[in-house]
Structures are given as C-alpha cells and as structure tokens.
Design a protein around this motif. Structure first.
Motif, PDB file in Angstrom:
ATOM      1  N   SER A 137       0.654  -1.323   0.136  1.00 25.01           N
ATOM      2  CA  SER A 137       0.098   0.137   0.200  1.00 25.01           C
ATOM      3  C   SER A 137       1.045   1.458  -0.073  1.00 25.01           C
ATOM      4  O   SER A 137       0.411   2.377  -0.755  1.00 25.01           O
TER       5      SER A 137
ATOM      6  N   LYS B  60      -4.556   3.203   7.575  1.00 27.24           N
ATOM      7  CA  LYS B  60      -5.641   3.895   7.350  1.00 27.24           C
ATOM      8  C   LYS B  60      -6.775   3.144   6.876  1.00 27.24           C
ATOM      9  O   LYS B  60      -7.871   3.409   7.449  1.00 27.24           O
ATOM     10  N   ASP B  61      -6.764   2.211   6.293  1.00 24.37           N
ATOM     11  CA  ASP B  61      -7.762   1.554   5.785  1.00 24.37           C
ATOM     12  C   ASP B  61      -8.088   0.501   6.775  1.00 24.37           C
ATOM     13  O   ASP B  61      -9.119  -0.092   6.854  1.00 24.37           O
TER      14      ASP B  61
ATOM     15  N   ARG C 279      -1.007   3.934   4.337  1.00 27.31           N
ATOM     16  CA  ARG C 279      -2.670   3.403   3.705  1.00 27.31           C
ATOM     17  C   ARG C 279      -2.946   2.475   4.331  1.00 27.31           C
ATOM     18  O   ARG C 279      -4.216   2.348   4.649  1.00 27.31           O
TER      19      ARG C 279
END
Length: 320
Positions: free
Chosen positions: A145, A152-153, A149
């Motif tokens: 990622s 955050k996901d 990221r």
C-alpha cells in the motif's frame, strides 16, 4: 478420538488463575469457553494459547492444465470451527485492493474470503462466548500500500459501526479481564500512530528466526518462527526449547516476562512442504503437551498448521 479432559478446579494455586464465580467441582472444559476458567487479573503473556498460522488459508492454487500446484493451504477447518475448538490466536494476512478492501491471501493465493467475513465470524463468536478474547495478528500480504495507507484502511474497518468496541488497540499487553469480548490487535503493518501491540519491522519480528526482541513501547517478545525446516527433529527441538524458556520465566513479574510466539509450522522437502512438517510435528505435540509436567504452565501462543480440536485442547489445558 477426541481427547477429553476433566479437571479439579483448585482456587489456591494462583490468585489470578481462576474466575471467582466458579465453584470447586469437576469441570469439562470445552474449547469454546476455556478462558472462562481463568481469572480476570491474568495477563495474556501468562497463558498458553492455541493459535493458527495463516488462519484463513484453506486453499492451494491449482493449475491443472500444466499440472502444477502452489501449496498455500495451512488449515482445513474454518475460522469459526477453529474458534469453537479453542483457538484464540489468529494469524490473518490481507491483500489491500485499490479501494481499501482487504481480501485474505496466503502469498499470492486468494483464500476466497474477506476481512469483513473474518471479523463477523469473530464478532459472532465473542457475542456467544463473552468470557473469551481473540488475539489477532494482522499484516499486509501480496500488496504494497505504501506509507500508512494500510493503517488508514485498517482503521476504516475498526471504525465501522458494526465493529464498534470490537478491537483492543492499546499498545501494552492487557489482562484477560480488560479484553474479554474483544479482539487484541498484534500489528504487523506500518503506522505513524499508536495502534495495537506493535510487532512491525524485522527488528521486532525477525524473519525466519528464533530470538528475543523488544519494541519501542517496552513490550518484550520471544519469536520462534523458523519456518525453513532443515529437519523435523530440529524443528521440534526448537519448539521444545522455546517452551522451556517460557517455563523458566513463569515466576517473573508481568513487565519482565516475554510474550511468546512459538510457531510449530514450517516447510521442508519436496511436494507439499507444509504438510511434510505438520504431519510429523502435530502428533508429537499432542503427546508432548499431554505430559503431566506440562500442566499449570504458561507457553504463550503455540501456533500451528492444520490445527485440530485435539491439538487445541492439549495446549489450552496446560493452563490448569
């Protein structure tokens, strides 16, 4: 034949060992609620916990036209079944797609389930068995990622309304009472923020190794994750030696005792390299953990391929 156990619950052994609401009697301890026999004050690093390596890896990748198989299967029971027969550590590997959706993978092999399906299975199990907790290692698999990221996901999942209060995301090892009914995150992905118990980076969780480490939050670990197996006898010795270290630390204080991750899994030989190890190791583990001198000990996470009800039960029964 299923291995059955009956134990005499004796409250005087350890002040944090048994729940105060249990009467002294002969009890059959079922896999779905074995933690109900352990006291709220017991820290998670003072327990023996059955675990599943690549818990969602139920499939190989077959190419029948050219006659090849990528051996990726490490379990033959669903996560629901694993939890019901006593597994409390799940090794979860997620591929992150361009939309932030996590799919369960082992290496490059799609395991045909989503992270949502895993979380819903765990949520339902904990709803039905509120005395239990699930320790979940989460890492990125077969995708990159970049930056934070993936973090955050992941947080987008944990913040969904249907998973409200499901995760324990503090950065220290809790007591069982703090996390009954919750998933304890072992974080194996990058994050700029505090998020779960941090094992990200090879400095904390070394690849293919057997060693002690410490993270920046002061949590001490011991990893036996030597998956390149020269011989099955040597691998079993590594498992045994890790258990002996854990026995030696039994009387240490909470902050000094390590958090043990003892992987019994590995690969060796040709053909199905995964089963070449588990077919040898798993029967020996059942015989080993049934020995009387392994009772009333704390071995940390014992993490296996092709976990069975019999194997899970002999591991969690070493707590008593």
């Amino acid at each position: 034949m299923r291995v059955h156990f009956y134990i005499l619950i004796i409250f005087s052994l350890f002040s944090f060992q048994k729940r105060e609401d249990k009467n002294t009697s002969i009890q059959y301890i079922e896999g779905k609620n074995w933690m109900s026999f352990i006291g709220d004050q017991r820290p998670l690093n003072f327990m023996s916990i059955p675990g599943s390596h690549d818990a969602g890896a139920l499939y190989n990748y077959d190419l029948p036209i050219i006659g090849t198989v990528t051996y990726a299967q490490t379990q033959n029971k669903s996560i629901k079944d694993q939890l019901n027969f006593g597994v409390r550590f799940l090794d979860i590997r997620c591929k992150n797609d361009s939309n932030g959706n996590f799919q369960i993978f082992h290496g490059s092999t799609d395991q045909k389930q989503t992270f949502d399906s895993v979380l819903n299975t765990c949520k339902e199990f904990l709803k039905n068995n509120p005395s239990e907790t699930i320790i979940m290692s989460v890492r990125e698999e077969n995708s990159s990622s970049g930056g934070d990221r993936f973090y955050k996901d992941f947080m987008a999942y944990s913040n969904k309304s249907e998973y409200e209060n499901l995760f324990y995301l503090d950065n220290y090892i809790p007591t069982l009472g703090e996390v009954r009914g919750k998933i304890v995150l072992i974080r194996r992905f990058y994050s700029e923020s505090k998020c779960g118990i941090n094992t990200y980076s090879s400095a904390i969780w070394p690849d293919n190794a057997m060693t002690s480490t410490i993270n920046s939050d002061g949590v001490k670990f011991y990893f036996q994750d030597a998956y390149t197996v020269k011989s099955n006898a040597e691998k079993f010795q590594q498992i045994f030696d890790t258990n002996e270290l854990s026995k030696d630390e039994k009387k240490l204080s909470r902050d000094k005792r390590m958090f043990y991750f003892n992987f019994t899994s590995g690969q060796t030989g040709s053909g199905n390299k995964i089963k070449n190890v588990s077919n040898y190791i798993n029967p020996k583990l059942i015989d080993y953990y049934m020995q009387s001198d392994n009772k009333n000990n704390f071995y940390g996470m014992v993490i296996t391929d092709f976990m069975s009800a019999d194997l899970a039960s002999v591991i969690y029964m070493t707590n008593f």
